[in-house]
Design an enzyme around this catalytic site. Structure first.
Site, PDB file in Angstrom:
ATOM      1  N   GLY A  62      35.389 -46.928  47.411  1.00 58.82           N
ATOM      2  CA  GLY A  62      35.720 -45.974  46.371  1.00 58.82           C
ATOM      3  C   GLY A  62      36.923 -46.371  45.547  1.00 58.82           C
ATOM      4  N   ASN A 110      36.794 -35.216  44.350  1.00 60.08           N
ATOM      5  CA  ASN A 110      36.082 -36.040  43.369  1.00 60.08           C
ATOM      6  C   ASN A 110      34.603 -35.666  43.349  1.00 60.08           C
ATOM      7  OD1 ASN A 110      34.094 -38.408  44.146  1.00 60.08           O
ATOM      8  ND2 ASN A 110      35.513 -38.182  45.872  1.00 60.08           N
ATOM      9  N   GLY A 113      29.886 -39.309  41.572  1.00 63.86           N
ATOM     10  CA  GLY A 113      28.436 -39.503  41.470  1.00 63.86           C
ATOM     11  C   GLY A 113      28.021 -40.961  41.393  1.00 63.86           C
ATOM     12  N   PHE A 114      28.665 -41.809  42.206  1.00 66.14           N
ATOM     13  CA  PHE A 114      28.296 -43.234  42.293  1.00 66.14           C
ATOM     14  C   PHE A 114      28.326 -43.923  40.927  1.00 66.14           C
ATOM     15  CE2 PHE A 114      25.512 -42.892  46.405  1.00 66.14           C
ATOM     16  CZ  PHE A 114      26.666 -42.867  47.174  1.00 66.14           C
ATOM     17  N   SER A 172      27.715 -38.998  50.734  1.00 67.24           N
ATOM     18  CA  SER A 172      28.417 -38.516  49.545  1.00 67.24           C
ATOM     19  C   SER A 172      27.836 -37.172  49.131  1.00 67.24           C
ATOM     20  CB  SER A 172      28.285 -39.508  48.384  1.00 67.24           C
ATOM     21  OG  SER A 172      28.760 -38.920  47.185  1.00 67.24           O
ATOM     22  N   ASN A 174      28.105 -35.943  46.199  1.00 64.42           N
ATOM     23  CA  ASN A 174      28.093 -35.904  44.742  1.00 64.42           C
ATOM     24  C   ASN A 174      26.812 -36.421  44.087  1.00 64.42           C
ATOM     25  OD1 ASN A 174      30.752 -34.869  44.723  1.00 64.42           O
ATOM     26  ND2 ASN A 174      31.519 -36.926  45.121  1.00 64.42           N
ATOM     27  N   THR A 175      25.840 -36.805  44.909  1.00 60.65           N
ATOM     28  CA  THR A 175      24.501 -37.131  44.415  1.00 60.65           C
ATOM     29  C   THR A 175      23.543 -36.126  45.037  1.00 60.65           C
ATOM     30  OG1 THR A 175      24.986 -39.486  44.147  1.00 60.65           O
ATOM     31  CG2 THR A 175      22.675 -38.862  44.351  1.00 60.65           C
ATOM     32  N   LYS A 210      27.790 -44.448  57.141  1.00 63.68           N
ATOM     33  CA  LYS A 210      28.881 -43.511  56.863  1.00 63.68           C
ATOM     34  C   LYS A 210      28.326 -42.101  56.845  1.00 63.68           C
ATOM     35  CE  LYS A 210      33.008 -43.058  54.013  1.00 63.68           C
ATOM     36  NZ  LYS A 210      33.801 -43.711  52.939  1.00 63.68           N
ATOM     37  N   ASN A 239      33.022 -39.233  55.715  1.00 59.04           N
ATOM     38  CA  ASN A 239      33.155 -39.139  54.267  1.00 59.04           C
ATOM     39  C   ASN A 239      33.919 -37.861  53.915  1.00 59.04           C
ATOM     40  OD1 ASN A 239      32.633 -39.577  51.439  1.00 59.04           O
ATOM     41  ND2 ASN A 239      30.673 -40.505  51.942  1.00 59.04           N
ATOM     42  N   THR A 240      33.889 -37.468  52.643  1.00 64.66           N
ATOM     43  CA  THR A 240      34.586 -36.268  52.189  1.00 64.66           C
ATOM     44  C   THR A 240      33.876 -35.003  52.662  1.00 64.66           C
ATOM     45  OG1 THR A 240      33.341 -36.338  50.116  1.00 64.66           O
ATOM     46  CG2 THR A 240      35.497 -37.428  50.156  1.00 64.66           C
ATOM     47  N   GLY A 260      41.685 -36.496  51.896  1.00 67.57           N
ATOM     48  CA  GLY A 260      43.127 -36.395  52.051  1.00 67.57           C
ATOM     49  C   GLY A 260      43.529 -35.604  53.278  1.00 67.57           C
ATOM     50  N   GLY A 289      42.094 -38.348  56.031  1.00 70.19           N
ATOM     51  CA  GLY A 289      43.405 -37.724  56.164  1.00 70.19           C
ATOM     52  C   GLY A 289      44.510 -38.573  56.743  1.00 70.19           C
ATOM     53  N   TYR A 310      42.382 -44.200  51.934  1.00 68.84           N
ATOM     54  CA  TYR A 310      42.257 -44.285  50.487  1.00 68.84           C
ATOM     55  C   TYR A 310      43.128 -43.211  49.826  1.00 68.84           C
ATOM     56  CZ  TYR A 310      39.998 -44.003  45.821  1.00 68.84           C
ATOM     57  OH  TYR A 310      39.737 -43.947  44.472  1.00 68.84           O
ATOM     58  N   THR A 311      42.784 -41.926  49.996  1.00 73.43           N
ATOM     59  CA  THR A 311      43.450 -40.867  49.246  1.00 73.43           C
ATOM     60  C   THR A 311      44.953 -40.840  49.446  1.00 73.43           C
ATOM     61  OG1 THR A 311      41.445 -39.517  49.311  1.00 73.43           O
ATOM     62  CG2 THR A 311      43.502 -38.370  48.826  1.00 73.43           C
TER      63      THR A 311
END
Length: 352
Positions: A62, A110, A113-114, A172, A174-175, A210, A239-240, A260, A289, A310-311
């Site tokens: 990401g 976020n 959406g890939f 994810s 977001n898809t 994942k 994942n998120t 996060g 986190g 990451y975050t």
């Protein structure tokens, strides 16, 4: 965090989050960011699904979606790096704005959406990169695809020769309906296609899965069963999340995946449960986190063989990975562990 990194973060936080992210990639490409090089020691060296890691702290997918900053990220102190997600065809992702800082919560939401340049462009960049630490690619599916399960195999076929591991990302949020692929029948069929493609590579590589943190105990048990039966090499947890419990920031109600600090406890519990379900037969990667050496170490002790972040870099800078690795070495030494592997799972019961 050094003065340059602190000043850079201050400036980036004055910008729109997605613009700031793009600028951070450009700064890395231009050599404007001080980088520590690979962080390693005899105590930190470890193995993950057959991969030799200089340390167990990785960069999650990401951050470098399009594999455009591979060289600097390989020198940023991480033990391994994962890029992507890549889809067969280029796609713009969801409308902007689609990334939100939740500063009060040390978090982000976020709904990208890939968005990515597509597998062919990414494969070209991967092929040109000389790997110095293990490099992985997150596999995604196009939003408009008629065969999303087949998309994962397509990306693996195109990019697999140029990476050290690949991650099937069915988690994810977001898809639309992507997470439906985590069900037993759908996941079994998807992984069968991916494994068939993996076997046809000139150099078969480890395949990871994942998963989401929002699974019921029953769903998690199904995934563990499918993972063990399919020949997967590791699971990345997690994942998120879609949860918004306890958030304070103004953008807390935005749609998308939350990452996060608020994700730490939830993702670590899922990790520990998965460790128990798989009985140590499958390596796990702990994500969610992590912002301190103590939190990374807690993931290891909960059952992870390695971790990713990451975050937290949004708030603590790109040097965070190196600082966490060095801090984890001190914690391992404090507790008398000669290696990361010795510590894996030693604190799992506290999370069950």
């Amino acid at each position: 965090m050094n003065l340059i990194e602190r000043a850079g973060l201050f400036a980036l936080h004055k910008l729109d989050p997605e613009a700031a992210h793009g600028l951070s990639i450009k700064a890395l490409q231009a050599g404007l960011v001080p980088l520590p090089g690979v962080v390693t020691s005899d105590r930190l060296k470890t193995r993950l699904a057959g991969l030799d890691l200089p340390n167990p702290v990785g960069l999650a997918a990401g951050f470098d979606k399009n594999a455009t900053a591979l060289v600097p990220l390989s020198r940023a102190g991480f033990g391994f790096v994962e890029v992507g997600a890549a889809t067969p065809l280029p796609q713009p992702g969801n409308p902007k704005p689609r990334l939100f800082r939740l500063t009060e919560d040390q978090a982000a939401i976020n709904r990208f959406g890939f968005n990515n340049d597509g597998m062919q462009a990414i494969a070209t960049r991967l092929a040109a990169h000389r790997r110095t630490i293990p490099l992985g690619l997150n596999l995604g599916a196009n939003k408009t695809s008629d065969n999303r399960a087949g998309d994962f195999a397509q990306v693996l076929a195109a990019c697999g020769p140029y990476v050290d591991f690949a991650t099937v990302n069915v988690s994810s949020p977001n898809t639309e309906k992507l997470r439906d692929l985590q069900g037993r029948a759908a996941l079994s069929a998807l992984l069968a296609g991916v494994m068939e493609t993996r076997a046809a590579l000139s150099r078969p590589i480890p395949v990871f899965l994942k998963i989401a943190p929002d699974l019921t105990p029953e769903e998690l048990a199904e995934i563990a069963e499918v993972a063990l039966a399919s020949g997967l090499d590791a699971i990345i947890a997690t994942n998120t999340t879609l949860s918004r419990d306890g958030l304070k920031s103004a953008d807390r109600a935005q749609l998308g995946g939350l990452s996060g600090a608020p994700l730490f406890e939830k993702s670590t519990r899922v990790l520990a449960q998965l460790s128990q379900l798989t009985g140590g037969k499958l390596p796990l990667v702990g994500v969610g986190g992590i912002s301190t050496p103590e939190q990374a170490y807690a993931k290891i002790r909960a059952g992870a063989s390695a971790v990713q972040l990451y975050t937290a870099m949004v708030y603590h800078g790109i040097g965070l990975g190196a600082r966490i690795a060095k801090g984890m070495e001190a914690l391992l030494a404090r507790d008398g562990f000669a290696s990361v592997a010795q510590a894996v799972g030693t604190g799992r019961d506290a999370w069950l």
